[in-house]
Design a protein around this motif. Sequence first.
Motif, short mmCIF file in Angstrom:
data_model
loop_
_atom_site.label_atom_id
_atom_site.label_comp_id
_atom_site.label_asym_id
_atom_site.label_seq_id
_atom_site.Cartn_x
_atom_site.Cartn_y
_atom_site.Cartn_z
N UNK A 184 0.84 -1.20 0.00
CA UNK A 184 0.00 0.00 0.00
C UNK A 184 0.87 1.25 0.00
N UNK A 185 1.98 1.21 0.73
CA UNK A 185 2.88 2.36 0.75
C UNK A 185 3.66 2.49 -0.56
N UNK A 186 3.97 1.39 -1.22
CA UNK A 186 4.60 1.49 -2.54
C UNK A 186 3.67 2.20 -3.53
N UNK A 187 2.39 1.87 -3.46
CA UNK A 187 1.41 2.56 -4.30
C UNK A 187 1.34 4.04 -3.93
N UNK A 188 1.40 4.34 -2.64
CA UNK A 188 1.34 5.73 -2.19
C UNK A 188 2.49 6.55 -2.76
N UNK A 189 3.69 5.96 -2.81
CA UNK A 189 4.84 6.68 -3.37
C UNK A 189 4.58 7.09 -4.81
N UNK A 190 4.09 6.15 -5.61
CA UNK A 190 3.81 6.47 -7.01
C UNK A 190 2.67 7.48 -7.12
N UNK A 191 1.68 7.33 -6.29
CA UNK A 191 0.54 8.25 -6.29
C UNK A 191 1.02 9.69 -6.07
N UNK A 192 1.89 9.88 -5.09
CA UNK A 192 2.40 11.22 -4.80
C UNK A 192 3.31 11.71 -5.92
N UNK A 193 4.09 10.82 -6.52
CA UNK A 193 4.90 11.19 -7.68
C UNK A 193 4.02 11.81 -8.77
N UNK A 194 2.89 11.18 -9.03
CA UNK A 194 1.99 11.67 -10.08
C UNK A 194 1.38 13.01 -9.67
N UNK A 195 0.91 13.12 -8.44
CA UNK A 195 0.35 14.39 -7.98
C UNK A 195 1.34 15.53 -8.19
#
Length: 343
Positions: free
Chosen positions: A135-146
Motif C-alpha cells: 500500500x505504501x509502494x502505491x502511495x509513493x507512485x501516487x504522490x509522484x503523479x500528484x
Amino acid sequence: MKFGFWLPIFGGWLRNVEDEQMPSTFEYAKKVTQQAERLGYDTTLIAELFLNDIKGPEEDSLDAWSTAAALAAVTEEIEIMTAIRPGFHNPAIAAKQTANIDHISNGRFTLNVVSAWWEEEARQYGGIFTEHDERYDRTKEFIDVLKGLWTEDSFSYDGKYYQLKDTKLFPKPVQRPNPILYAGGESPKGKEVISSYCDAYVMHGGTVEEIASKVADMKQRRAQTGLSPFQSFGMAAYIICRDTEEEVQEELARITEVKESSAYAGFKDFTSKSQLEQQIQLQDYSVSNRGLRPNLIGTPEQIAAKIIEYENAGIDLLLLQFSPQLEEMERFANQVMPLVNKR
C-alpha cells in the motif's frame, strides 16, 4: 500552537453514545466550520471513509471531497485538510480535483495522505487493498503523479501502478510547488515513505513521552533525506474540559463505557491491518484516533498546561475532537486557547 478540529461527518466521535447531537449533514458541518473560523481555529480535517466507522456501517456519513469543495466556497480563512486514500482514487483526476478546490479556497486546501486500513470497506466500494507495505509502494507512485502534474507543463510517468503520457493539468494549484501533504504512519515502511514524500507528519494521540520520541525520530529521518524540515507536526486529541475534577471523571466514565455494537465493526481491521506502535484496547477505541491517550482532560488551566508540554515536545498543530461539537468547541476556544496563547 495551531488549533484544528476533526469535522464531525460521522455523527460524532463516541462509539458507545448513540446520539451526540451532531447530525451527519452538510448544514451541520457548515455551521461547525464557520463557527470555528470565527472562534480562531486554524484547520479542519475531513476524514475519508465511505462507511461510518464511528456509529456503524449502516449509519449516515458525509463524503469528504464534495464536502471539502462546498466548505471551501463558504469559508474565508480556515485550512481545509482532506484525507485521500490512493487505493480509491485515480491520481491524475485527484490532482485535478485538488487544484480546483485549492482555487475555490484561494490556497487553503491541503491533503492528508492515508494508505488505508479497512479491508471490508475496500471490498464494498471497490477500493484496492493489498498487503501493508505494498500500500505504501502505491502511495509513493501516487504522490509522484500528484507532484508531477502540479509542477510540470507536460508530465509522463511509467510506474508499476500508474502510467501517464504527456498529461497536462491547468490551472496549477494556488499553493506552490504543491498543496501541503500531511501524512501519518507508525510502521517502518510508513515512516520511510512519509519522510521522503510528504510535507508534514500527523499522529494519533499519545503521551508526551511517546510523541516527543516520534517527533525526534521523524526529524532525524527527514534530515537523512536531504529535504527541507517538515512544515508541521500534528497530533489528534479528544477534549474533556470541565470546571471540576468530579465533572471531568463523570464525563470520562460516560464516554468510555464499552457497549457491544456495530460501531466497533472496524476495530479488528484497524488493529490487524495497521502496524501500530502501541497496542490499543476497546476502551481506547471508544473514542476515535486514540484521542484520550494525550489526557487533555481537566480544567482549562490543566489542559492548557498539558498542551504547552506537547508544544515543548515538538507539536505545533492539535487536531481536536469534541462532543457535542459546537458547544465544546466554543468552550475550548473561550477558556483554553487564551491560556495557551497568552504565554
